[in-house]
Design a protein around this motif. Structure first.
Motif, mmCIF file in Angstrom:
data_model
loop_
_atom_site.group_PDB
_atom_site.id
_atom_site.type_symbol
_atom_site.label_atom_id
_atom_site.label_comp_id
_atom_site.label_asym_id
_atom_site.label_seq_id
_atom_site.Cartn_x
_atom_site.Cartn_y
_atom_site.Cartn_z
ATOM 1 N N ASP A 103 46.331 38.789 45.891
ATOM 2 C CA ASP A 103 46.350 39.834 44.854
ATOM 3 C C ASP A 103 45.124 39.817 43.950
ATOM 4 O O ASP A 103 44.897 40.753 43.197
ATOM 5 C CB ASP A 103 47.591 39.655 43.965
ATOM 6 C CG ASP A 103 48.853 40.017 44.730
ATOM 7 O OD1 ASP A 103 48.722 40.737 45.752
ATOM 8 O OD2 ASP A 103 49.935 39.571 44.321
ATOM 9 N N ALA A 104 44.374 38.741 44.015
ATOM 10 C CA ALA A 104 43.313 38.552 43.011
ATOM 11 C C ALA A 104 42.026 39.287 43.374
ATOM 12 O O ALA A 104 40.964 38.694 43.525
ATOM 13 C CB ALA A 104 43.063 37.068 42.813
ATOM 14 N N GLN A 105 42.140 40.626 43.491
ATOM 15 C CA GLN A 105 40.943 41.433 43.759
ATOM 16 C C GLN A 105 40.027 41.399 42.547
ATOM 17 O O GLN A 105 40.455 41.077 41.452
ATOM 18 C CB GLN A 105 41.338 42.875 44.072
ATOM 19 C CG GLN A 105 42.292 43.030 45.242
ATOM 20 C CD GLN A 105 41.702 42.614 46.589
ATOM 21 O OE1 GLN A 105 40.547 42.207 46.678
ATOM 22 N NE2 GLN A 105 42.507 42.702 47.643
ATOM 23 N N LYS A 106 38.765 41.757 42.778
ATOM 24 C CA LYS A 106 37.753 41.801 41.713
ATOM 25 C C LYS A 106 37.544 40.440 41.057
ATOM 26 O O LYS A 106 37.136 40.359 39.903
ATOM 27 C CB LYS A 106 38.116 42.829 40.624
ATOM 28 C CG LYS A 106 38.410 44.234 41.141
ATOM 29 C CD LYS A 106 37.158 44.923 41.601
ATOM 30 C CE LYS A 106 37.474 46.326 42.123
ATOM 31 N NZ LYS A 106 36.359 46.892 42.885
ATOM 32 N N THR A 107 37.834 39.408 41.797
ATOM 33 C CA THR A 107 37.552 38.066 41.290
ATOM 34 C C THR A 107 36.054 37.807 41.363
ATOM 35 O O THR A 107 35.398 38.212 42.313
ATOM 36 C CB THR A 107 38.301 37.019 42.148
ATOM 37 O OG1 THR A 107 39.678 37.087 41.832
ATOM 38 C CG2 THR A 107 37.780 35.616 41.901
ATOM 39 N N ASP A 108 35.544 37.161 40.333
ATOM 40 C CA ASP A 108 34.137 36.773 40.316
ATOM 41 C C ASP A 108 34.114 35.255 40.127
ATOM 42 O O ASP A 108 34.460 34.763 39.055
ATOM 43 C CB ASP A 108 33.455 37.493 39.140
ATOM 44 C CG ASP A 108 31.939 37.419 39.231
ATOM 45 O OD1 ASP A 108 31.438 36.439 39.813
ATOM 46 O OD2 ASP A 108 31.265 38.331 38.717
#
Lengths: 449, 251
Positions: free
Chosen positions: A341-346
């Motif tokens: 679920d952790a989209q847009k993780t940087d």
């Protein structure tokens, strides 16, 4: 007889003996946590090299001695004994722990602490205001129990407690000193709980040191709970004596848009391991963690990081550097896990190592486990020696070869220290590093000149 | 000041210098020119004591002393300075700490007391103006993130600070645009003195328009094959280095 079983029995007896003296016997929730922890420990025992997380780190040096908490107090310490351990000039509160126990009379009064800040010893807090701790102590660490954290909970006695209420900002740092003092085979299990409620801000320094050269075993556990929008700068310096064994665990829980900025420096000890565990379960949180470890001749320094991105839109950045001298050995194991679920993780992880002798060794293992597809993640590792061209450059300006090498080592370390805003911290670490380097002949590519 | 006699040097058993002779008097400026691979830069590095070069024969006297017997740092303290073609970056190493350490090492050798922080900074500011180096750069790590021109100016700044007896400038003009070249040359000219000798190692005549040498030498095949005044540089510019080989063959 099974060599691993024996210490387990020993520790179990230790816990039984210590139990009547430990705080919170009247608190059911704490008793339940202690029982659960002891059961976990007895069942799993100490880890062995067969477990991946312990593959490069043997426990022989920790288990070879019968470390035990000391019941009686040590002789008197004076302000003058403590002055040399001071890190920051502008600390608003200084807490002193000697052999694991809070020394209120040698801790500075928190006169300048704003309303909304509570700070002191955890033992006292368990006795006086357990209602503040009931849903917080154990929250970050309990579900991720390891042998050492279980032991810490089973033997939980004292440590630092900080609670900053919502939107309260503490400008000056809180400096906590954990000092071990000359009693053979002393073990301490400091337990720290740092709670910043919504929008709160604070700076905390944990400093582990030894008053003398007597070897001690420290098994510390810090739990950090950050509410939404809270900001914590958390510096941790392990600078214990050359014979010390040190196990340090930091567990972090971050609220929405909170910011955790950590710096972890591991200089001392014969055997030292430091672990950071952070679960990012609320969106917009950011975690920056810089670190430095120095493994002296015949010493071991181990760093483990576990950063888990569980929700979208969190940032994390880990940057660790290591210097290994003589026959020293370092281990770095850094894991970033990005859940589906952790989209847009940087998330970024780097680890650079400087080996200063032919016999120095580092086992480094950066890992990215990514289960989401729209992320920005990277990791990088280097292992190298001092650049001959750089040493030549300094020498060609009149600087002696030994001084040149020390300058380059300090420069290498300074890159991870310079962003730390805690006044006095960087300078202290640079000075102590310089002393470590002066104690050791820094050779170039393993060759004496 | 410097007397080089029959200097022979190998790198990985390959001969690089094959009997080089050179004499540099006090206060003189010598240019050493030559085609690529002639051994110009190697010569500069051998003088500074860079590892990787094996001296197999000959002698170098610096102020009457056997230079080749000295460590790299001893040479620097006794007044030898090499400005590098490619100054290295030292990430994390404070420029101020580096320059002060360096200056105080050289001062100690000259029997001068170490400079305190305030006097050092004052001196540094003064010298930075000389080479038009932005003082903000001095707050950074050594050469780190400097442009090519800034790196070269930083070298000249170090030279100004250390006040060497002999400065060897290795391809200091390479990679500089015309403005940067002028600034560097102005800095070098400001450091000309009857007590300071210089060796300019360069591939092109261009630098010599700005810094006028007393002598021009041509290094080819590991030896000085021709010596003249600055007109020799102009002739090389016009006719190229190949002309010398013809001359050699004819001789």
């Amino acid at each position: 007889m099974n060599a691993v079983l024996e210490p387990v029995e020993r520790y179990r007896a230790l816990v039984d003996a210590a139990a009547p003296l430990l705080p919170g016997a009247h608190l059911d929730w704490l008793v339940a946590q202690r029982t659960e922890a002891l059961e976990h420990f007895v069942q799993t025992g100490f880890p062995s090299r067969k477990q991946e997380a312990w593959r490069y780190t043997g426990l022989e040096r920790v288990l070879e001695e019968s470390w035990a908490p000391q019941a009686e107090s040590v002789g008197t310490l004076k302000e003058a004994d403590l002055a040399r351990f001071r890190l920051s000039e502008d600390a608003c509160v200084r807490l002193l722990f000697v052999n694991g126990r809070w020394m209120p009379e040698l801790s500075s009064a928190a006169t300048e602490v704003p309303v909304g800040v509570q700070v002191g010893g955890l033992r006292a807090a368990l006795e006086e205001q357990p209602e503040q701790l009931v849903h917080r102590l154990g929250l970050a660490a309990r579900s991720r129990q390891s042998s050492f954290t279980a032991l810490n909970t089973a033997l939980l006695d004292d440590g630092a407690w900080l609670q900053v209420s919502a939107n309260t900002r503490l400008e000056a740092p809180i400096e906590i000193l954990y000092l071990t003092v000359g009693q053979e085979r002393t073990a301490i299990h400091p337990r720290n709980l740092l709670v910043l409620e919504e929008g709160a801000q604070a700076t905390v320094i944990e400093h582990y040191a030894s008053l003398d050269a007597t070897p001690c075993f420290t098994n510390s556990l810090s739990e950090v709970l950050l509410g939404a929008g809270a900001r914590l700068e958390h510096a941790r310096l392990q600078d214990e004596s050359a014979g010390a064994r040190h196990m340090g665990n930091v567990f972090i829980e971050q609220g929405e848009r909170s910011y955790y900025r950590g710096i972890s420096v591991n200089l001392g000890g014969l055997w030292s391991r430091c672990e950071y565990h952070n679960r990012l379960q609320h969106t917009g949180a950011r975690c920056d963690l810089d670190g430095l470890y120095v493994a002296g001749d015949r010493r071991l320094s181990d760093v483990h990081l576990e950063i888990e991105h569980g929700v979208p839109g969190c940032d994390s950045r880990q940057r660790f550097k290591g210097i290994v001298l003589g026959r020293g050995r370092a281990v770095f194991d850094g894991l970033i896990r990005v859940q589906p679920d952790a989209q847009k993780t940087d998330a970024h992880l780097s680890n650079d190592n400087l080996l200063l002798s032919r016999d120095a060794e580092v086992d480094t293992k950066p890992q990215l486990e990514i289960y989401a597809d729209d992320v920005k993640c990277s990791h990088g590792t280097t292992v190298g020696q001092l650049e001959p061209a750089q040493v030549f450059y300094l020498r060609s300006r009149g600087i002696a070869a030994g001084v040149a090498r020390r300058m380059l080592c300090l420069g290498f370390a300074t890159e991870v220290l310079q962003d730390c805003s805690v006044t006095g911290f960087t300078e202290r670490v640079q000075r102590r590093l310089q002393e470590h380097l002066e104690d050791t002949v820094v050779t170039l590519n393993g060759k004496e000149e | 000041m410097l007397k080089v006699t029959d200097l022979q040097v190998t790198v990985d058993d390959q001969p690089i210098l094959k009997g080089l002779d050179l004499q540099v008097g006090r206060g003189e400026i010598h240019a050493i020119m030559g085609p690529n691979g002639s051994g110009k830069s190697s010569f500069a590095h051998v003088l500074a004591g860079r590892e990787g070069y094996t001296v197999t024969g000959g002698e170098v006297l610096f102020d009457g002393e056997d230079l080749l017997a000295l460590d790299v740092e001893q040479r620097a303290r006794k007044g030898m300075f090499l400005a590098l073609q490619y100054p290295v970056e030292l990430p994390g190493v404070s420029t101020m700490v580096f320059l002060r350490e360096s200056l105080n090492a050289v001062r100690a050798e000259r029997g001068e007391p170490a400079l305190d922080a305030a006097s050092f900074i004052k001196l540094l500011r003064e010298k930075a103006r000389l080479v038009e180096l932005n003082p903000e750069l001095l707050k950074r790590a050594v050469n780190t993130g400097f442009s090519g021109g800034e790196k070269k100016r930083s070298e000249i700044l170090q030279m100004a600070l250390l006040e060497p007896k002999l400065a060897v400038l290795d391809e200091t003009d390479s990679g500089l645009d015309i403005d940067a070249l002028r600034i560097v040359a102005d800095g070098v000219n400001a450091l000309r003195s009857p007590d300071r000798s210089m060796i300019l190692v360069t591939h092109y005549q261009r630098l010599l328009d700005y810094i006028e040498p007393d002598f021009v030498h041509v290094l080819s095949g590991g030896r000085i094959v021709r010596t003249g005044d600055k007109s020799l540089a102009l002739e090389l510019e016009r006719r190229g280095y190949a002309w010398l080989d013809e001359g050699e063959a004819a001789a």
